[in-house]
Motif scaffolding. Structure first.
Motif, PDB file in Angstrom:
ATOM      1  N   LEU A 590       0.829  -1.196   0.000  1.00 42.97           N
ATOM      2  CA  LEU A 590       0.000   0.000   0.000  1.00 42.97           C
ATOM      3  C   LEU A 590       0.864   1.247   0.000  1.00 42.97           C
ATOM      4  N   ALA A 591       0.269   2.357  -0.300  1.00 42.88           N
ATOM      5  CA  ALA A 591       0.979   3.633  -0.280  1.00 42.88           C
ATOM      6  C   ALA A 591       1.311   4.012   1.160  1.00 42.88           C
ATOM      7  N   PRO A 592       2.420   4.719   1.392  1.00 39.61           N
ATOM      8  CA  PRO A 592       2.804   5.077   2.769  1.00 39.61           C
ATOM      9  C   PRO A 592       1.714   5.822   3.526  1.00 39.61           C
ATOM     10  N   HIS A 593       1.063   6.786   2.886  1.00 40.24           N
ATOM     11  CA  HIS A 593       0.058   7.546   3.627  1.00 40.24           C
ATOM     12  C   HIS A 593      -1.127   6.669   4.013  1.00 40.24           C
ATOM     13  N   THR A 594      -1.440   5.631   3.208  1.00 40.06           N
ATOM     14  CA  THR A 594      -2.531   4.717   3.564  1.00 40.06           C
ATOM     15  C   THR A 594      -2.140   3.869   4.770  1.00 40.06           C
ATOM     16  N   LYS A 595      -0.918   3.392   4.791  1.00 37.68           N
ATOM     17  CA  LYS A 595      -0.456   2.618   5.945  1.00 37.68           C
ATOM     18  C   LYS A 595      -0.505   3.454   7.223  1.00 37.68           C
ATOM     19  N   ILE A 596      -0.065   4.698   7.118  1.00 37.25           N
ATOM     20  CA  ILE A 596      -0.103   5.582   8.288  1.00 37.25           C
ATOM     21  C   ILE A 596      -1.542   5.795   8.742  1.00 37.25           C
ATOM     22  N   LEU A 597      -2.460   5.979   7.797  1.00 35.28           N
ATOM     23  CA  LEU A 597      -3.866   6.170   8.139  1.00 35.28           C
ATOM     24  C   LEU A 597      -4.432   4.961   8.868  1.00 35.28           C
ATOM     25  N   LEU A 598      -4.140   3.764   8.362  1.00 40.46           N
ATOM     26  CA  LEU A 598      -4.633   2.544   9.014  1.00 40.46           C
ATOM     27  C   LEU A 598      -3.997   2.370  10.399  1.00 40.46           C
ATOM     28  N   SER A 599      -2.714   2.676  10.514  1.00 38.97           N
ATOM     29  CA  SER A 599      -2.048   2.571  11.823  1.00 38.97           C
ATOM     30  C   SER A 599      -2.658   3.548  12.821  1.00 38.97           C
ATOM     31  N   GLN A 600      -2.954   4.739  12.377  1.00 35.33           N
ATOM     32  CA  GLN A 600      -3.581   5.723  13.261  1.00 35.33           C
ATOM     33  C   GLN A 600      -4.953   5.234  13.734  1.00 35.33           C
ATOM     34  N   ARG A 601      -5.699   4.587  12.786  1.00 34.48           N
ATOM     35  CA  ARG A 601      -7.025   4.080  13.177  1.00 34.48           C
ATOM     36  C   ARG A 601      -6.899   2.998  14.234  1.00 34.48           C
ATOM     37  N   GLY A 602      -5.891   2.137  14.084  1.00 37.04           N
ATOM     38  CA  GLY A 602      -5.660   1.119  15.108  1.00 37.04           C
ATOM     39  C   GLY A 602      -5.261   1.731  16.438  1.00 37.04           C
ATOM     40  N   LEU A 603      -4.444   2.804  16.381  1.00 34.80           N
ATOM     41  CA  LEU A 603      -4.037   3.492  17.603  1.00 34.80           C
ATOM     42  C   LEU A 603      -5.240   4.144  18.283  1.00 34.80           C
ATOM     43  N   GLN A 604      -6.126   4.732  17.493  1.00 33.44           N
ATOM     44  CA  GLN A 604      -7.317   5.345  18.077  1.00 33.44           C
ATOM     45  C   GLN A 604      -8.199   4.294  18.750  1.00 33.44           C
ATOM     46  N   PHE A 605      -8.332   3.129  18.097  1.00 35.60           N
ATOM     47  CA  PHE A 605      -9.139   2.057  18.690  1.00 35.60           C
ATOM     48  C   PHE A 605      -8.544   1.620  20.025  1.00 35.60           C
ATOM     49  N   ALA A 606      -7.208   1.484  20.072  1.00 32.87           N
ATOM     50  CA  ALA A 606      -6.567   1.085  21.331  1.00 32.87           C
ATOM     51  C   ALA A 606      -6.797   2.136  22.411  1.00 32.87           C
TER      52      ALA A 606
END
Length: 720
Positions: A590-606
């Motif tokens: 995936l594109a870097p900005h997409t990976k960062i977006l998904l990681s941020q969503r996981g961080l928000q869930f945590a």
């Protein structure tokens, strides 16, 4: 050849066929127009049109010695391989005509007229072909088929009438009756066309030739009320006809007796006044000469003619005003006949303007019919007083319909005019609106999906679900691969309560699109949402998205939807699934900005749902590590990697003017970096776990999701 087939319609007269089976004429005239001249018009029976299925196959080589011409099969195949290519068809027809081959010409004309039924010239050629072969009854059938397709064609009506005049035995008593019936059909269907003068003139002359002077006068009476291009010539012909024959022979008995009594009464009054003056001068004992009772003098006939012309002149003046109102609109229409060449904007605007005006006239007549101008708008006149005015409103409605039908000849390939006509008809008659949809979708706009989907919506709105299904199924069969059509079918079944059928349609679409990854992902997302939201089956929805990711691991929308599904579930049971989803996405191409977006969503869930600070810090550390790996390059690009000398010059020049500028604001910071240090804050607090709680909710992250990412309403084929 093409010009002869289309532009030969000099008056732009034509209409549209109801279906390939040639249904009845779409415009039904008011009853008072049908019953004039003592007889009601009857629409000609419509024979079945050519079988469209049989026309898709090359014709057999029988019927004439030697089979078909040498190049016929090649040109036939070229036309059928691309049926929208008008030139291929006209080349085929021209070739058949040059070869003089009857069977080939018939086959080609039948196939062509199924696809282009508005070309009057080719109906005429077809009828002439059958007549030259000696089959007059077949020639009549062809004319009737053409008139069912274009009942507004004055040229085709005249051709049909001339065919009957040349083939019927006029010595038989039923022949004149049939000719008159066809004339009545013609003026009922096309008599209100602005260019229908030739048809009315032919009717009048035919009645005169057969000695029916009263019928000829009745026809002239009718055309005096019709706004046509040559309206003034009809009034002149009526005057000539009236002056050439005794009024008793051309007027109806009721009108003649009424005018005769009125004129005789007026004449008696004048004579009585004159007699009183003469009595004083007459010698004693001499009496006035007696005039025989019941004798109509030439003076009386002249008075009757004057009264008739006085009455007709008022009608003529009213009609002249109608012509004057329409003249500029008619003059602006430069191509009133059908052709596949596109119309320019000025022509389209001219038709819209004409329709706007005609509809406004109808609205005015309707308002006057239901409202006395001297009364407040809330006070409606009784129905019994509305009868004369309602007739005027009905005539205005008929004129609007005629104008729409004329418009749909020249603009047959433009959806906007079909849609406008349907919107006009639907409040009055659902069946009439449905017939227009059928004509548009089955004949003229076969490859225009928008109007087909509008038709399906129309049928569903009016409760005919089987018809709506049939429309969408036919569209998908004719134009396979349109994602929006499959979604419409699935949505139709869902609204009908057939959730299993809706699911089956999407499952079928997913299975059929595996060779097209983007389309496969699109259908998979739709199916997963259906299973999750309506089927209440998250495990199946998850499996659908995971299977799609096996085919398209690089599709960010699949990852985003799978993650969204996991985070929207039970937070106590979803933490591991969310972590797995983020891990899978970070390992995907995936594109870097997409990976960062998904990681941020996981961080928000945590942060929102984790039950221990250790797990939150673990996710945070992983996210910071990702930012260092993927975000450093982005930060450098955003901050710029400029030449030091340029940067020094810029700083020197900006330092001079800094005091005159407004206080600097905090620059935009990319989402991949923590917020900048603030004065009076603890630096350690900015670098620790607590520092992320404000920036992960920045506006650019708040747009998480895919709002209108597919844009399938803007195009029918998703990008591949």
């Amino acid at each position: 050849m093409a010009a002869e087939g289309c532009e030969e319609m000099s008056g732009g007269n034509g209409e549209l066929e109801e279906s390939p089976a040639m249904e009845a004429s779409p415009v039904a005239p008011p009853s008072e127009m049908l019953e004039e001249n003592g007889s009601a018009t009857v629409a000609p029976e419509a024979p079945l049109g050519p079988d469209t299925a049989s026309l898709s196959e090359p014709p057999a080589a029988g019927g004439e010695p030697g089979g078909f011409p040498a190049d016929f099969e090649r040109m036939w195949k070229a036309a059928h391989d691309n049926p929208q290519d008008f030139t291929s068809w006209t080349d085929l027809l021209q070739y058949c005509e040059q070869e003089g081959h009857f069977a080939a010409s018939r086959q080609a004309l039948q196939a062509f007229l199924v696809r282009y039924p508005l070309c009057y010239g080719y109906w005429k050629k077809f009828a002439d072909l059958e007549r030259r072969s000696g089959d007059n009854s077949k020639a009549e059938e062809v004319c009737i088929q053409g008139l069912q397709a274009i009942p507004l064609s004055v040229d085709l009506w005249i051709h049909y009438i001339n065919l009957l005049l040349g083939t019927l035995d006029m010595n038989l008593p039923e022949s004149p009756t049939r000719i008159r019936s066809v004339f009545e059909d013609a003026v009922a269907a096309a008599g209100l066309d602005f260019h229908s003068d030739r048809l009315w003139d032919l009717y009048v002359e035919w009645e005169k030739e057969h000695g029916n002077m009263r019928n000829a006068a009745a026809v002239l009476d009718r055309v005096l009320t019709v706004p046509t291009q040559l309206y003034s010539t009809h009034y002149d012909k009526f005057k000539e006809h009236l002056n050439s024959h005794p009024p008793k022979d051309i007027l109806s008995s009721e009108e003649y007796e009424e005018l005769r009594a009125s004129c005789r009464q007026s004449q008696k009054a004048e004579r009585a006044e004159q007699a009183q003056e003469v009595e004083e001068e007459r010698p004693p004992g001499e009496e006035e000469p007696a005039t025989p009772e019941g004798t109509d003098t030439e003076e009386l006939m002249q008075k009757i003619r004057e009264q008739v012309l006085l009455c007709r002149y008022k009608v003529y003046q009213d009609n002249e005003e109608e012509v004057r109102n329409r003249w500029n609109f008619e003059d602006a229409i430069k191509r009133p006949y059908f052709h596949v060449k596109p119309l320019d904007r000025h022509q389209l605007r001219a038709w819209h303007s004409y329709l706007d005006w005609e509809i406004s006239e109808l609205n005015r007549d309707t308002k006057e019919a239901n409202q006395d101008p001297n009364q407040p708008e809330s006070e409606v006149k009784p129905t019994s007083q509305d009868a004369p005015e309602v007739t005027e409103a009905a005539k205005s409605d008929y004129r609007v319909r005629i104008l729409f039908e004329r418009c749909l000849i020249a603009c047959a390939l433009y959806e906007e005019f079909w849609t406008r006509y349907i919107q006009y008809l639907e409040p009055q008659s659902v069946d009439e609106a449905r017939a227009v949809y059928r004509r548009a979708c089955e004949v003229h706009l076969v490859n225009k999906p928008n109007i087909h989907m509008q038709w399906a919506t129309f049928e569903e709105k009016h409760g005919d679900l089987p018809a709506a299904r049939q429309v969408l199924e036919s569209l998908e069969k004719n134009m396979p691969g349109l994602a929006v059509v499959r979604l419409r079918r699935a949505a139709l079944e869902r609204r009908a309560g057939q959730l299993d059928q809706s699911e089956a349609l999407l499952v079928e679409a997913v299975g059929e699109s595996k060779e097209k990854p983007m389309l496969h992902a699109f259908y998979s997302i739709k199916l997963a949402r259906l299973l999750l939201k309506l089927g209440r089956d998250p495990s199946r929805a998850r499996r659908v998205l995971q299977d799609a990711l096996e085919i398209s691991p690089e599709n960010d929308k699949l990852h985003l939807n799978l993650l969204e599904m996991e985070v929207s579930g039970d937070p106590w049971a979803s933490s591991e699934a969310v972590h797995d989803c983020v891990t899978r996405a970070l390992a995907a191409p995936l594109a870097p900005h997409t990976k960062i977006l998904l990681s941020q969503r996981g961080l928000q869930f945590a942060e929102d749902y984790s039950n221990s600070i250790q797990s939150v810090l673990s996710v945070y550390d992983e996210h910071q590590k990702l930012l260092k790996e993927l975000g450093g390059t982005k930060r450098e690009a955003e901050n710029g990697d400029e030449d030091p000398e340029k940067l020094a010059k810029t700083e020197d020049s900006s330092a001079v003017a800094v005091s005159a500028q407004a206080p600097p604001t905090i620059p935009h910071v990319p989402i991949t970096t923590p917020p900048p240090n603030m004065m009076g804050t603890d630096m350690s607090a900015q670098s620790g776990y607590g520092g992320y709680s404000s920036w992960y909710q920045q506006p650019q992250y708040g747009g998480y999701g895919y709002h209108n990412t597919w844009n399938y309403n803007q195009g029918y084929y998703p990008p591949s």
